[in-house]
Design an enzyme around this catalytic site. Sequence first.
Site, PDB file in Angstrom:
ATOM      1  N   MET A 224     -16.284  65.130 124.686  1.00  8.46           N
ATOM      2  CA  MET A 224     -15.640  65.236 125.961  1.00  8.46           C
ATOM      3  C   MET A 224     -16.432  65.310 127.214  1.00  8.46           C
ATOM      4  O   MET A 224     -16.247  65.715 128.244  1.00  8.46           O
ATOM      5  CB  MET A 224     -15.221  66.844 125.928  1.00  8.46           C
ATOM      6  CG  MET A 224     -13.903  67.120 124.880  1.00  8.46           C
ATOM      7  SD  MET A 224     -13.008  68.728 125.208  1.00  8.46           S
ATOM      8  CE  MET A 224     -13.890  69.935 125.370  1.00  8.46           C
TER       9      MET A 224
ATOM     10  N   HIS B 270     -25.199  65.953 126.513  1.00 10.67           N
ATOM     11  CA  HIS B 270     -26.611  66.557 126.406  1.00 10.67           C
ATOM     12  C   HIS B 270     -27.358  66.098 125.256  1.00 10.67           C
ATOM     13  O   HIS B 270     -26.855  65.287 124.491  1.00 10.67           O
ATOM     14  CB  HIS B 270     -26.663  68.144 126.594  1.00 10.67           C
ATOM     15  CG  HIS B 270     -25.811  68.629 125.590  1.00 10.67           C
ATOM     16  ND1 HIS B 270     -25.925  68.690 124.386  1.00 10.67           N
ATOM     17  CD2 HIS B 270     -24.610  69.300 125.748  1.00 10.67           C
ATOM     18  CE1 HIS B 270     -24.856  69.261 123.691  1.00 10.67           C
ATOM     19  NE2 HIS B 270     -24.159  69.779 124.524  1.00 10.67           N
ATOM     20  N   GLU B 271     -28.447  66.363 124.989  1.00  5.76           N
ATOM     21  CA  GLU B 271     -29.101  65.979 123.917  1.00  5.76           C
ATOM     22  C   GLU B 271     -28.661  66.008 122.564  1.00  5.76           C
ATOM     23  O   GLU B 271     -28.821  65.366 121.529  1.00  5.76           O
ATOM     24  CB  GLU B 271     -30.529  66.751 123.931  1.00  5.76           C
ATOM     25  CG  GLU B 271     -31.417  66.140 122.759  1.00  5.76           C
ATOM     26  CD  GLU B 271     -31.805  64.751 122.774  1.00  5.76           C
ATOM     27  OE1 GLU B 271     -31.602  64.156 123.471  1.00  5.76           O
ATOM     28  OE2 GLU B 271     -31.843  64.210 121.367  1.00  5.76           O
TER      29      GLU B 271
ATOM     30  N   HIS C 211     -25.377  65.591 121.868  1.00  5.89           N
ATOM     31  CA  HIS C 211     -24.505  64.636 121.831  1.00  5.89           C
ATOM     32  C   HIS C 211     -25.243  63.250 121.326  1.00  5.89           C
ATOM     33  O   HIS C 211     -24.704  62.659 120.682  1.00  5.89           O
ATOM     34  CB  HIS C 211     -23.519  64.177 123.049  1.00  5.89           C
ATOM     35  CG  HIS C 211     -22.780  65.478 123.489  1.00  5.89           C
ATOM     36  ND1 HIS C 211     -23.103  66.198 124.594  1.00  5.89           N
ATOM     37  CD2 HIS C 211     -21.498  65.740 122.949  1.00  5.89           C
ATOM     38  CE1 HIS C 211     -21.858  66.970 124.933  1.00  5.89           C
ATOM     39  NE2 HIS C 211     -21.026  66.689 123.786  1.00  5.89           N
TER      40      HIS C 211
ATOM     41  N   GLY D 206     -20.611  67.494 115.735  1.00  6.28           N
ATOM     42  CA  GLY D 206     -21.880  68.647 115.817  1.00  6.28           C
ATOM     43  C   GLY D 206     -21.474  69.860 114.853  1.00  6.28           C
ATOM     44  O   GLY D 206     -20.498  70.460 114.812  1.00  6.28           O
TER      45      GLY D 206
ATOM     46  N   ASP E 143     -20.381  73.257 116.497  1.00  8.73           N
ATOM     47  CA  ASP E 143     -18.807  73.482 116.581  1.00  8.73           C
ATOM     48  C   ASP E 143     -18.424  73.549 114.987  1.00  8.73           C
ATOM     49  O   ASP E 143     -17.821  72.877 114.486  1.00  8.73           O
ATOM     50  CB  ASP E 143     -17.735  72.699 117.331  1.00  8.73           C
ATOM     51  CG  ASP E 143     -18.487  72.751 118.871  1.00  8.73           C
ATOM     52  OD1 ASP E 143     -18.121  73.726 119.489  1.00  8.73           O
ATOM     53  OD2 ASP E 143     -18.609  71.797 119.340  1.00  8.73           O
TER      54      ASP E 143
ATOM     55  N   LEU F 226     -27.661  73.873 122.459  1.00  9.08           N
ATOM     56  CA  LEU F 226     -27.349  72.976 123.767  1.00  9.08           C
ATOM     57  C   LEU F 226     -25.705  72.910 123.729  1.00  9.08           C
ATOM     58  O   LEU F 226     -25.080  72.726 122.766  1.00  9.08           O
ATOM     59  CB  LEU F 226     -27.956  71.774 123.723  1.00  9.08           C
ATOM     60  CG  LEU F 226     -29.268  71.610 123.503  1.00  9.08           C
ATOM     61  CD1 LEU F 226     -29.917  70.164 123.602  1.00  9.08           C
ATOM     62  CD2 LEU F 226     -30.022  72.381 124.697  1.00  9.08           C
TER      63      LEU F 226
ATOM     64  N   SER G 211     -22.357  71.948 126.716  1.00 10.15           N
ATOM     65  CA  SER G 211     -22.112  71.591 128.168  1.00 10.15           C
ATOM     66  C   SER G 211     -21.863  72.774 129.024  1.00 10.15           C
ATOM     67  O   SER G 211     -21.879  72.861 130.302  1.00 10.15           O
ATOM     68  CB  SER G 211     -20.869  70.827 128.102  1.00 10.15           C
ATOM     69  OG  SER G 211     -20.794  69.644 127.126  1.00 10.15           O
TER      70      SER G 211
HETATM   71  O1  PAF Z   1     -16.084  68.844 120.239  1.00  8.42           O
HETATM   72  C1  PAF Z   1     -15.630  68.436 121.073  1.00  8.42           C
HETATM   73  O2  PAF Z   1     -16.213  67.875 122.138  1.00  8.42           O
HETATM   74  C2  PAF Z   1     -14.066  68.267 121.101  1.00  8.42           C
HETATM   75  O3  PAF Z   1     -13.252  69.332 120.629  1.00  8.42           O
HETATM   76  C3  PAF Z   1     -13.521  66.911 120.310  1.00  8.42           C
HETATM   77  C4  PAF Z   1     -14.158  66.980 118.947  1.00  8.42           C
HETATM   78  C5  PAF Z   1     -14.310  65.753 121.277  1.00  8.42           C
HETATM   79  C6  PAF Z   1     -12.107  66.592 120.696  1.00  8.42           C
HETATM   80  O4  PAF Z   1     -11.571  66.981 121.726  1.00  8.42           O
END
Ligand code: PAF
Length: 286
Positions: free
Chosen positions: A36, A40-41, A43, A153, A156, A190, A192
């Site tokens: 989304m 940051h590091e 991602h 990641g 989550d 980390l 957002s």
């Molecule tokens: O983890 C995220 O950034 C969001 O939930 C995702 C997987 C991109 C879906 O919108």
Amino acid sequence: MPSDPPLPIVRTVADLRARVAAWKGAGERIALVPTMGALHEGHLSLIRLARANAARVVASLFVNPTQFGPNEDFAAYPRDETRDAALLAKAGCDLLYAPGVTDMYPERFATAVTVRGVSEPLDGAARPGHFTGVATVVAKLLLQCGPDVAVFGEKDYQQLQVIRRLVVDLDIPVEVLGGPTARAQDGLALSSRNAYLTPEQRRAAPELYATLQAAAARLRAGEPVADVEVAARDRLMAAGFQRVDYVEARRPDDLARLGPGPIEGPARLLAAAVLGRARLIDNLEV
Ligand code: PAF
């Protein structure tokens, strides 16, 4: 130093599919990293994991309105596509897919994907509708791109387990990879949303990870799950968190509840707690 060439950006499914088809035609393996933005590091480490597992890496950038509740931070969610595209190019991404809201959800869009069971407790209970929004958009992204591998990641963790269930149940031919949580030096995962923390709250925030580490050690030492969960909740409240949505040890794959006694096998500790404007989540393998 020469700067990185700009990252190609596509905004429609047709353009995305044309690029992916050309790569697949050349026999190349494709990875997708859904994001989304507000990168940051953490991602960027997922992009590198994708790179190690595929010849071509596509990142998607879409702030998905359907996974935000009515009182959540959809409008305030940080957005800076130019910055994100530069970071992605540097990390080795080949293509950015950045559709608009009406491309993703055109008028008369009427479908929702709900994953029962694993999406119901924890964040599913605290954020009603959240995982239906996530599952719907991730199903769409996977069908739009058709990657060989998709990277998410482990921060989550519940989302990752929901997506694993989704691809198995819907026979979506993709390998799902989880990337380890990237942390600041003081242990804070980390995110957002860390940008919402004041300096004082930022100093208190690593207590979430410290609490999980202490709880994991107690579980490994054979202390009862119920006692460990209560102590962890108390510690977070004492550290200045305003609300603890959950601190729970669960079965790692389907996130089923464990008994109140000592753990008898692998477990995952998961927590969500509110500090100022930020709702922080974290988890740890036990
Ligand atoms: O983890 C995220 O950034 C969001 O939930 C995702 C997987 C991109 C879906 O919108």
